[in-house]
Design an enzyme around this catalytic site. Sequence first.
Site, PDB file in Angstrom:
ATOM      1  N   GLY A  61       1.018  -1.109   0.030  1.00 43.76           N
ATOM      2  CA  GLY A  61       0.088   0.177  -0.009  1.00 43.76           C
ATOM      3  C   GLY A  61       0.826   1.297  -0.137  1.00 43.76           C
ATOM      4  N   ALA A  62       0.204   2.490   0.332  1.00 44.61           N
ATOM      5  CA  ALA A  62       0.836   3.660  -0.038  1.00 44.61           C
ATOM      6  C   ALA A  62       1.519   3.678  -1.033  1.00 44.61           C
ATOM      7  CB  ALA A  62       1.948   3.803   1.455  1.00 44.61           C
ATOM      8  N   HIS A  90       4.696   2.234  -8.214  1.00 42.93           N
ATOM      9  CA  HIS A  90       3.668   0.956  -8.300  1.00 42.93           C
ATOM     10  C   HIS A  90       2.911   0.957  -9.493  1.00 42.93           C
ATOM     11  CE1 HIS A  90       4.317   1.594  -3.599  1.00 42.93           C
ATOM     12  NE2 HIS A  90       4.675   0.213  -3.710  1.00 42.93           N
ATOM     13  N   GLU A 150      12.795  -2.982  -9.228  1.00 42.27           N
ATOM     14  CA  GLU A 150      14.373  -3.056  -9.131  1.00 42.27           C
ATOM     15  C   GLU A 150      15.236  -2.160  -7.829  1.00 42.27           C
ATOM     16  OE1 GLU A 150      16.589  -2.570 -12.692  1.00 42.27           O
ATOM     17  OE2 GLU A 150      16.105  -4.913 -13.304  1.00 42.27           O
ATOM     18  N   MET A 155      11.588   6.399  -6.053  1.00 43.94           N
ATOM     19  CA  MET A 155      10.276   6.453  -5.249  1.00 43.94           C
ATOM     20  C   MET A 155      10.004   5.463  -4.085  1.00 43.94           C
ATOM     21  SD  MET A 155       7.157   7.684  -7.797  1.00 43.94           S
ATOM     22  CE  MET A 155       7.248   9.245  -8.468  1.00 43.94           C
TER      23      MET A 155
END
Length: 279
Positions: free
Chosen positions: A30-31, A36, A148, A184
Amino acid sequence: MLVFAKIKSIQQKIKSLPKGTSIGFVPTMGALHQGHLSLVERAKNENDIVVVSIFVNPTQFDKEEDLVNYPKTIDTDLSLLKSVFCDFVFTPTAEEIYENNITSTSFNFDGLEHQMEGKFRLGHFDGVGTIVKRLFEIVTPTKAYFGEKDYQQLQIIRKMVKKNQLPVKIVPCKIYREEDGLAMSSRNTRLTNEHRNIAPFIYKTLKQAKINFGTENALEVIQWVENEFKKQPLLELEYFEIADEKTLLPIKTKDKKQKYRAFIAVFAGNIRLIDNISL
């Protein structure tokens, strides 16, 4: 987009899909951020159905406070997944996954687990192996997508899949970065403004280390990186290592036939950031 909290309900849905339906799977805690979503978009392009799991796995946290402080943004996560046309989202509780026995299975990853992160986060990779294997058994994906940024985790999951002969293809995806180069991460939102402003120094140093590695030996590059971080009072270097991409063993002497990668972990205040770069 369908959301499932129970193992039985998502398994029934997956079993009801037409024979031969390919399933792309993106496990997350999540978050969610754009990194993602880039995995979801790639999975969408390469499969008939995309499943994303959102589960903050307690067995991979070596510190209780990290588990407690891990950001939980389920409503935002679901709307982001909807925006990239995710098909199924799996949001189980710890009790649902672990059946009231929240413990890890012990794995042998042929030594991969003892390098880098393994030295600093005891039991972490047993927790990772336990949850990923469990999720693969539930979702039965054709392909699973991993960034990665957590390169050691990626190699450990590949090893676990191979050793357990699981019928899933692991797809590595490039690190997704902010415009200023910072990898990120869900943790980035917890950085103070001061630490956020200095954090891109991590990637800047990695890029220079890559250049230096072209003409210098590994020890010289490591010493240079360590000295650069000594000049940065806001960032504390936990480790910088140059390792074989496959075995993750630290480099001894440079071999042109081998592929190497530089790995780094840094504390910005009490927030731990990791990154890596192919050499």
